[in-house]
Write a protein that holds these residues in place. Structure first.
Motif, short mmCIF file in Angstrom:
data_model
loop_
_atom_site.label_atom_id
_atom_site.label_comp_id
_atom_site.label_asym_id
_atom_site.label_seq_id
_atom_site.Cartn_x
_atom_site.Cartn_y
_atom_site.Cartn_z
N ALA A 1 12.26 9.30 -5.95
CA ALA A 1 11.02 8.41 -5.75
C ALA A 1 11.53 7.34 -4.82
CB ALA A 1 10.44 7.86 -6.87
N ALA A 2 12.67 6.68 -5.03
CA ALA A 2 13.03 5.46 -4.26
C ALA A 2 13.27 5.94 -2.64
CB ALA A 2 14.48 5.03 -4.69
N ILE A 3 14.06 7.39 -2.61
CA ILE A 3 14.28 7.87 -1.35
C ILE A 3 12.86 8.15 -0.57
CG2 ILE A 3 15.01 9.94 0.15
CD1 ILE A 3 17.39 9.89 -2.17
N ASP A 4 11.68 8.74 -1.26
CA ASP A 4 10.39 9.12 -0.88
C ASP A 4 9.80 7.80 -0.38
OD1 ASP A 4 10.93 11.89 -0.69
OD2 ASP A 4 9.68 12.27 -2.47
N VAL A 5 9.75 6.63 -0.93
CA VAL A 5 9.37 5.54 -0.67
C VAL A 5 9.67 5.18 0.96
CG1 VAL A 5 9.16 3.16 -0.88
CG2 VAL A 5 8.95 4.46 -3.04
N LEU A 6 10.92 5.17 1.26
CA LEU A 6 11.54 4.89 2.44
C LEU A 6 11.01 6.00 3.41
CD1 LEU A 6 15.02 3.31 1.29
CD2 LEU A 6 12.86 2.15 1.97
N ARG A 7 11.01 7.31 3.01
CA ARG A 7 10.60 8.28 4.00
C ARG A 7 9.13 7.90 4.19
NH1 ARG A 7 10.14 13.26 1.41
NH2 ARG A 7 9.75 14.24 3.40
N ALA A 8 8.55 7.31 3.43
CA ALA A 8 7.04 7.28 3.58
C ALA A 8 6.76 6.27 4.76
CB ALA A 8 6.10 6.66 2.32
N PHE A 9 7.97 5.08 4.84
CA PHE A 9 7.85 4.04 5.99
C PHE A 9 8.28 4.71 7.39
CE2 PHE A 9 7.76 1.24 2.35
CZ PHE A 9 6.96 0.47 2.65
N GLY A 10 8.72 6.18 7.00
CA GLY A 10 9.19 6.60 8.17
C GLY A 10 10.76 6.79 8.50
N PHE A 11 11.45 6.48 7.58
CA PHE A 11 12.70 6.28 7.51
C PHE A 11 13.71 7.68 7.43
CE2 PHE A 11 11.97 1.72 6.56
CZ PHE A 11 12.26 1.33 7.89
N GLY A 12 14.39 8.01 8.13
CA GLY A 12 15.16 9.44 7.78
C GLY A 12 16.52 9.19 7.30
N PRO A 13 17.27 10.15 6.91
CA PRO A 13 18.63 10.10 6.50
C PRO A 13 19.70 9.36 7.57
CG PRO A 13 17.92 12.42 6.66
CD PRO A 13 16.89 11.72 6.92
N GLY A 14 19.27 9.47 8.68
CA GLY A 14 20.04 8.65 9.66
C GLY A 14 19.88 7.15 9.68
N GLY B 1 15.31 3.01 -14.03
CA GLY B 1 14.49 2.40 -13.07
C GLY B 1 14.95 1.85 -12.02
N PHE B 2 14.35 1.41 -11.00
CA PHE B 2 14.92 0.66 -9.83
C PHE B 2 13.90 -0.52 -9.48
CE2 PHE B 2 12.36 4.01 -7.68
CZ PHE B 2 11.75 3.30 -6.64
N GLY B 3 14.61 -1.29 -8.64
CA GLY B 3 13.74 -2.41 -8.11
C GLY B 3 14.04 -2.17 -6.53
N MET B 4 12.77 -2.33 -5.73
CA MET B 4 12.91 -2.52 -4.19
C MET B 4 12.40 -3.64 -3.61
SD MET B 4 11.80 0.35 -1.42
CE MET B 4 12.59 1.77 -2.02
N GLY B 5 13.06 -4.49 -2.85
CA GLY B 5 12.42 -5.78 -2.44
C GLY B 5 11.59 -5.47 -1.12
N ASP B 6 10.91 -6.71 -0.90
CA ASP B 6 10.15 -6.64 0.26
C ASP B 6 10.79 -7.30 1.53
OD1 ASP B 6 9.69 -9.05 -0.66
OD2 ASP B 6 7.86 -9.41 0.33
N ALA C 1 0.94 -1.25 0.06
CA ALA C 1 -0.04 -0.24 -0.22
C ALA C 1 0.84 1.21 0.06
CB ALA C 1 -1.22 0.04 1.33
N THR C 2 2.01 1.20 0.62
CA THR C 2 2.80 2.47 0.89
C THR C 2 3.52 2.42 -0.63
OG1 THR C 2 3.36 2.03 3.18
CG2 THR C 2 4.89 3.48 2.06
N TRP C 3 3.96 1.43 -1.13
CA TRP C 3 4.72 1.55 -2.50
C TRP C 3 3.55 2.22 -3.55
CZ3 TRP C 3 6.91 -4.17 -3.02
CH2 TRP C 3 8.23 -4.04 -2.40
N ARG C 4 2.29 1.62 -3.53
CA ARG C 4 1.39 2.03 -4.52
C ARG C 4 1.03 3.66 -4.25
NH1 ARG C 4 -0.91 -3.12 -4.63
NH2 ARG C 4 -0.36 -3.97 -6.60
N GLY C 5 0.98 3.92 -2.86
CA GLY C 5 0.74 5.38 -2.61
C GLY C 5 1.93 6.37 -3.07
N TYR D 1 3.79 10.16 -7.66
CA TYR D 1 4.63 10.32 -8.69
C TYR D 1 4.21 10.22 -10.26
CZ TYR D 1 8.78 11.42 -5.91
OH TYR D 1 9.86 11.79 -4.93
N GLY D 2 3.06 9.80 -9.99
CA GLY D 2 2.32 9.90 -11.52
C GLY D 2 2.64 8.63 -12.40
N PHE D 3 3.05 7.68 -11.65
CA PHE D 3 3.51 6.38 -12.23
C PHE D 3 2.26 5.21 -12.43
CE2 PHE D 3 8.20 5.74 -12.64
CZ PHE D 3 8.54 6.96 -12.22
#
Ligand code: HAM
Length: 428
Positions: free
Chosen positions: A142-155, A313-318, A25-29, A34-36
Motif C-alpha cells: 500500500a505504501a509503495i502503491d501510494v507513491l506509484r499513484a503519484f507517478g514515482f517508480g523504483p528509480g 501500520g505506517f505513517g506518510m507525511g505530506d 485525494a491520492t492518499w484517499r484513492g 485497498y479496502g481501508f
C-alpha cells in the motif's frame, strides 16, 4: 513583520492548498482501493497516552499544556496511540482484521531541518488483528502503491525494510545482553549518520564489550535478504526469526513490487513500540528525510487498552512528499476552475445576471460575476484573471431578444446563444 506564522507552521495559500488537496485525494484513492475505512480522533489527548509507550524521542518533542480542569494535555504528535485506544475500546464489536486509515494533522516540536516541520499531515494506514507476514506485505505494498499513484517508480523511491526481531536475534546470538539491546539499536539506527568512534563510545558506556561492538557494526552493514539469512543461520533461533521477513519479501515479489524493496538492517525506527518488521520509504538519492515509516507493533494495544491484538501500520507525511512532487515539477492549478463569468452591460442588466448566475449555479455550473458594476472591459479583464473559460455577456438588446453573447476567452470568438440553450452551450 507582525502576524507571521510560528516557525515550523505553514500558511496554505491557494497554490499550496491545491497541492495538499492533490496529496489527500491520492492518499484517499489508494486507501479506498485497498479496502481501508477512514476514521479520526481528537487532536488533543491526555499527555500520558504518549509518555507510556511512544519512547523518549517523540515525548521530548511534545506540545503540552495544562487545561482549565488541571489535566495534562498534549497535541497529538502521532496517530498510533489514539488508534490503539479507539480499537481497544470497541475491539469486541469490530470485525478483524481491521483495515483503517486516517489523515490527521500532527504536532512535534522538532529541530528545524529540511523536510521536517512542527506540524504536518500524515496518512496513517493500519491493520489490526493479523499476526502473519501477509499483512506486513500488504501494508508495504500500500505504501509503495501510494507513491506509484503519484507517478514515482523504483528509480525514484525505495522501500528499506528490516525486522526488529531479526536484529534482536542477531545481537543476542552475538553475545549482547537483553539490557544492552536499546544501546545497540540506537547505534545501528544512527550508523549511517554518525562516525563509528562516536557510536563505539556510546556502546562502551552501555557496557558493550569490544567484540560485541564489532558484531553490532557487522550487523548494521548487512544488506540484502541473502546476507541477513546467512548471518541468521549462524545464531540460535535465527532461521525461525528470519521467516516473517523472508515471507514478506516473497509476497512483495509475487505482487511485482520487489524492484522497490531493499533489506537494510539500519532501519530501526525512532518509536519505541515496534516489535517486528519495520520499514521506511526514501527518495532514491536519499537527499531528503524519510517519506514514510512504519512497522509491526504487536504489544501496543495490550499496553494502552488491555486488549491483546497484533497490529501494524505506517505513517506518510505530506512534507517530504510535497517537496518531491514540486521537484519533479508537479504543481496542480489552484484556480477555482470557473465555467463562465457573467458580464452585465448596463446597470439594468445586473438583476437578470444575478438571476441567471443563481440558476446556473443551482444546476452545478461554476459561475462568477463582478460584485461591483463596471465597464465591460473591466469585467472581461476580471473574467480572464479568474481563469474563466467563457464570458456570458448580457445587455439590453440581448435581453430583448432572449439571448446572450458567449465569448470564448481562450480564442476570443463570440456566438449568440438563446438563454434557454446556455446550459448546453456552457457544458459543450
Ligand atoms: P514516524 O516515522 O514518526 O512514524 O512518522 C512517519 C512519517 O511522518 C515520516 O516518515 C515523515 O514522512 C512524517 N513526519 C514525521 N515527523 C514529521 C515532521 N516533524 N515534519 C514533517 N513530516 C514528518 C509515526 O508517526 C508512526 N506513528 C507511524 C505508524 C503508523 N506506525 C504504525 N502506524
Amino acid at each position: 513583520m507582525q502576524g507571521k506564522a510560528l516557525p515550523g507552521f505553514r500558511d496554505f495559500y491557494p497554490d499550496e492548498l491545491a497541492l495538499r488537496n492533490h496529496i489527500f485525494a491520492t492518499w484517499r484513492g489508494v486507501a479506498a482501493r485497498y479496502g481501508f475505512e477512514e476514521y479520526d480522533g481528537p487532536p488533543l489527548e491526555p499527555l500520558e497516552l504518549y509518555t507510556q509507550k511512544s519512547g523518549e524521542e517523540i515525548v521530548g518533542q511534545l506540545y503540552t499544556f495544562r487545561d482549565k480542569g488541571d489535566r495534562e494535555i498534549a497535541l497529538r504528535p502521532e496517530m498510533t496511540p489514539t488508534l490503539a485506544r479507539m480499537v481497544g475500546t470497541r475491539a469486541q464489536a469490530l470485525k478483524k482484521p481491521i483495515r483503517w486509515f486516517s489523515i490527521p494533522q500532527l504536532f512535534r516540536y522538532e529541530r528545524q531541518q529540511r523536510g521536517r516541520l512542527r506540524e504536518h499531515f500524515q496518512l496513517n494506514m493500519d491493520i489490526i488483528g493479523e499476526a502473519g507476514p501477509a499483512a506486513d506485505a500488504e501494508l508495504l505494498a500500500a505504501a509503495i502503491d501510494v507513491l506509484r499513484a503519484f507517478g514515482f517508480g523504483p528509480g525514484e523511491v525505495r522501500a528499506r525494510i528490516s525486522d526488529r526481531q531479526v536484529l534482536r536475534t542477531l545481537l543476542l546470538g552475538r553475545g549482547l545482553t537483553a539490557a544492552q539491546l536499546p544501546a545497540a539499536f540506537a547505534a545501528i539506527d544512527r550508523s549511517e549518520r554518525v562516525p563509528k568512534d562516536v557510536l563505539a563510545e556510546g556502546l562502551r558506556e552501555a557496557g558493550v564489550g569490544s567484540r560485541e561492538t564489532d558484531a553490532v557494526f557487522e550487523i548494521a552493514e548487512l544488506r540484502g535478504l541473502e546476507a541477513v539469512t546467512a548471518a541468521l543461520a549462524k545464531v540460535r533461533g535465527g532461521a525461525e526469526a528470519g521467516e516473517p521477513l523472508a515471507e514478506a519479501c516473497r509476497l512483495l515479489d509475487a505482487m511485482g513490487l520487489a524492484g522497490f524493496v531493499e533489506i537494510d538492517l539500519t532501519i530501526v525506527r525512532g518509536l519505541a513500540y515496534y516489535t517486528g518488521i519495520v520499514f521506511e520509504l526514501f527518495d532514491a538519492g536519499k537527499s531528503l528525510r524519510a517519506i514514510c515509516g512504519g512497522g509491526r507493533y504487536d504489544g501496543l494495544l495490550k499496553a494502552l487498552s488491555g486488549v491483546d491484538l497484533p497490529a501494524l501500520g505506517f505513517g506518510m507525511g505530506d512534507v517530504v512528499l510535497g517537496e518531491l512532487l514540486k521537484e519533479r515539477g508537479f504543481a496542480p492549478a489552484a484556480s477555482a476552475r470557473l465555467d463562465a463569468f457573467l458580464v452585465a452591460v448596463s446597470g439594468e442588466d445586473v438583476a437578470p445576471v444575478l438571476r441567471l448566475a443563481h440558476e446556473l449555479r443551482d444546476r452545478g455550473v461554476a459561475v462568477e460575476y463582478g460584485l461591483r458594476h463596471s465597464a465591460i472591459r473591466k469585467q472581461l479583464e476580471l473574467a480572464v484573471a479568474r481563469g474563466a473559460r467563457l464570458a456570458v455577456i448580457i445587455g439590453p438588446d440581448e435581453r430583448k431578444a432572449g439571448i446572450a453573447v458567449v465569448r470564448d476567452l481562450g480564442t476570443g470568438t463570440e456566438r449568440k446563444v438563446a438563454v434557454d440553450a446556455l446550459m448546453h452551450e456552457i457544458r459543450r
